[in-house]
Design a protein around this motif. Sequence first.
Motif, PDB file in Angstrom:
ATOM      1  N   UNK A 234      22.869  32.021  41.336  1.00  9.69           N
ATOM      2  CA  UNK A 234      22.194  31.212  42.357  1.00  9.69           C
ATOM      3  C   UNK A 234      22.737  29.785  42.364  1.00  9.69           C
ATOM      4  N   UNK A 235      22.954  29.172  43.523  1.00 10.47           N
ATOM      5  CA  UNK A 235      22.393  29.554  44.836  1.00 10.47           C
ATOM      6  C   UNK A 235      23.190  30.605  45.593  1.00 10.47           C
ATOM      7  N   UNK A 236      24.247  31.168  44.968  1.00  9.67           N
ATOM      8  CA  UNK A 236      25.020  32.284  45.572  1.00  9.67           C
ATOM      9  C   UNK A 236      25.675  31.887  46.890  1.00  9.67           C
ATOM     10  N   UNK A 237      25.877  30.600  47.089  1.00  7.82           N
ATOM     11  CA  UNK A 237      26.498  30.138  48.350  1.00  7.82           C
ATOM     12  C   UNK A 237      27.885  30.747  48.522  1.00  7.82           C
ATOM     13  N   UNK A 238      28.197  31.138  49.757  1.00 11.01           N
ATOM     14  CA  UNK A 238      29.491  31.787  50.046  1.00 11.01           C
ATOM     15  C   UNK A 238      30.505  30.717  50.454  1.00 11.01           C
ATOM     16  N   UNK A 239      30.900  29.948  49.450  1.00 11.26           N
ATOM     17  CA  UNK A 239      31.744  28.749  49.668  1.00 11.26           C
ATOM     18  C   UNK A 239      32.977  28.742  48.783  1.00 11.26           C
ATOM     19  N   UNK A 240      33.245  29.863  48.102  1.00 12.07           N
ATOM     20  CA  UNK A 240      34.308  29.853  47.085  1.00 12.07           C
ATOM     21  C   UNK A 240      35.540  30.642  47.510  1.00 12.07           C
ATOM     22  N   UNK A 241      36.698  29.972  47.395  1.00 17.42           N
ATOM     23  CA  UNK A 241      37.978  30.670  47.431  1.00 17.42           C
ATOM     24  C   UNK A 241      38.319  30.983  45.973  1.00 17.42           C
ATOM     25  N   UNK A 242      38.293  32.266  45.648  1.00 13.64           N
ATOM     26  CA  UNK A 242      38.565  32.684  44.269  1.00 13.64           C
ATOM     27  C   UNK A 242      40.061  32.834  44.066  1.00 13.64           C
ATOM     28  N   UNK A 243      40.539  32.311  42.933  1.00 14.63           N
ATOM     29  CA  UNK A 243      41.937  32.480  42.515  1.00 14.63           C
ATOM     30  C   UNK A 243      41.878  33.058  41.105  1.00 14.63           C
ATOM     31  N   UNK A 244      41.988  34.388  41.013  1.00 12.46           N
ATOM     32  CA  UNK A 244      41.838  35.076  39.720  1.00 12.46           C
ATOM     33  C   UNK A 244      43.224  35.357  39.148  1.00 12.46           C
ATOM     34  N   UNK A 245      43.487  34.826  37.969  1.00 11.07           N
ATOM     35  CA  UNK A 245      44.825  34.989  37.373  1.00 11.07           C
ATOM     36  C   UNK A 245      44.947  36.397  36.788  1.00 11.07           C
ATOM     37  N   UNK A 246      46.054  37.037  37.132  1.00  9.62           N
ATOM     38  CA  UNK A 246      46.202  38.446  36.753  1.00  9.62           C
ATOM     39  C   UNK A 246      46.420  38.612  35.249  1.00  9.62           C
ATOM     40  N   UNK A 247      47.117  37.638  34.628  1.00 12.82           N
ATOM     41  CA  UNK A 247      47.423  37.748  33.188  1.00 12.82           C
ATOM     42  C   UNK A 247      46.288  37.167  32.350  1.00 12.82           C
ATOM     43  N   UNK A 248      45.669  37.978  31.495  1.00 14.31           N
ATOM     44  CA  UNK A 248      44.596  37.427  30.653  1.00 14.31           C
ATOM     45  C   UNK A 248      45.175  36.566  29.528  1.00 14.31           C
TER      46      UNK A 248
END
Length: 262
Positions: A202-216
Motif C-alpha cells: 500500500x498505497x499500491x499506486x500504479x506509478x512504477x516503471x520496473x527495471x528488474x536486473x536479470x543477473x542475481x
Amino acid sequence: MAQSVWGYDSDNGPERWHENYPMAKGDKQSPIEINSKDVRHDSSLAPWHASYDPGAAKTILNNGRTCRVVFDDSFDRSVLRGGPLTGAYRLRQLHLHWGSSDDHGSEHVIDGVKYAAELHMVHWNPKHGNFAGALKQPDGVAVVGIFLKVGKTPKPEMKRILEEIDNIKTKGKEAPFQHFDPSILFPKSRDYWTYQGSFTTPPCEECITWILLREPIEVSPDQMAKLRSLSKNVCCPGFWGYNQACLASVCEDKKTYLAVIA
Ligand SMILES: NS(=O)(=O)c1cccc(F)c1F
Ligand SMILES: [Zn+2]
C-alpha cells in the motif's frame, strides 16, 4: 471498527488491502511472475545508467517492515537515466524484501524461481515536483530490482548494509549511513526486464516503471540470517509471513520487455 494497519495476516493482508487502498484492485499491480517465454525482446530499449553521489546517503532505518537506506533527493544528486525512462529520476531510498528461508522471499518470481530476497532502489521523476506528486503519475517512479540468491561467493559490497543491521535491530531505530554508493551492488550484467507496475505494498499506486536486473547477486547464508534477525525484532511478524508467500500475480496482459545489453 478501527482501520487496521495493512499487513500480511489474514485480517489485513493483500486480499483486503483494496478496502483501504482501492488501487490494490488495479490492472497494473506488482509484483508479477515473469515467464521468459512470454517476454518480448525490445531491441530499441537503451541501457540504463545510474550516477550516484556517495555523499547523498544519509541514514538507515528499520521501519518495522524492512530496512531502508535513505538518500538526499532534494536535487539531481543521485540519478537513474536511460533504459525505458525519459529524463533523470532521483534516488530516494533502497530497501529489501526477504523470506524465512532461502527458497523464497523475493516479490517478483522469474520462471517459477523465488529468490531469497529482492533489493529495490526507488527513484522518482522530479518533473512531478515531489515524491507525493510522482506517486500519482504513471511515469512518476522507477524502481531497480536486484535479486539476491544464497551462494558461496557473496558479493562483498553487501557487507556494509548488513553490518549496519546490528545498529537498527528494533522497529523505528535509525542510524547514520553515509558515504555509500549503492551502484556497487549492481551485478556485472546490465540486462533487465521492464514493465509498468505499482508499489508492491500500500498505497499500491500504479506509478512504477520496473527495471528488474536479470543477473542475481550472491549473499552468504550468514548474511541472510542477519536480514532475518531484523525481522524477528519488528512488531509485525505477519508482514514477513506474507512476504515469504508473496503471491506473484501472473497478468497475461502485462507487457514485459527484455533488454539484453550487448
Ligand atoms: N516495494 S516497492 O519498491 O514497490 C515500494 C514500497 C514502499 C515504498 C516505496 F516507495 C516503494 F517503491
Ligand atoms: Zn520494495
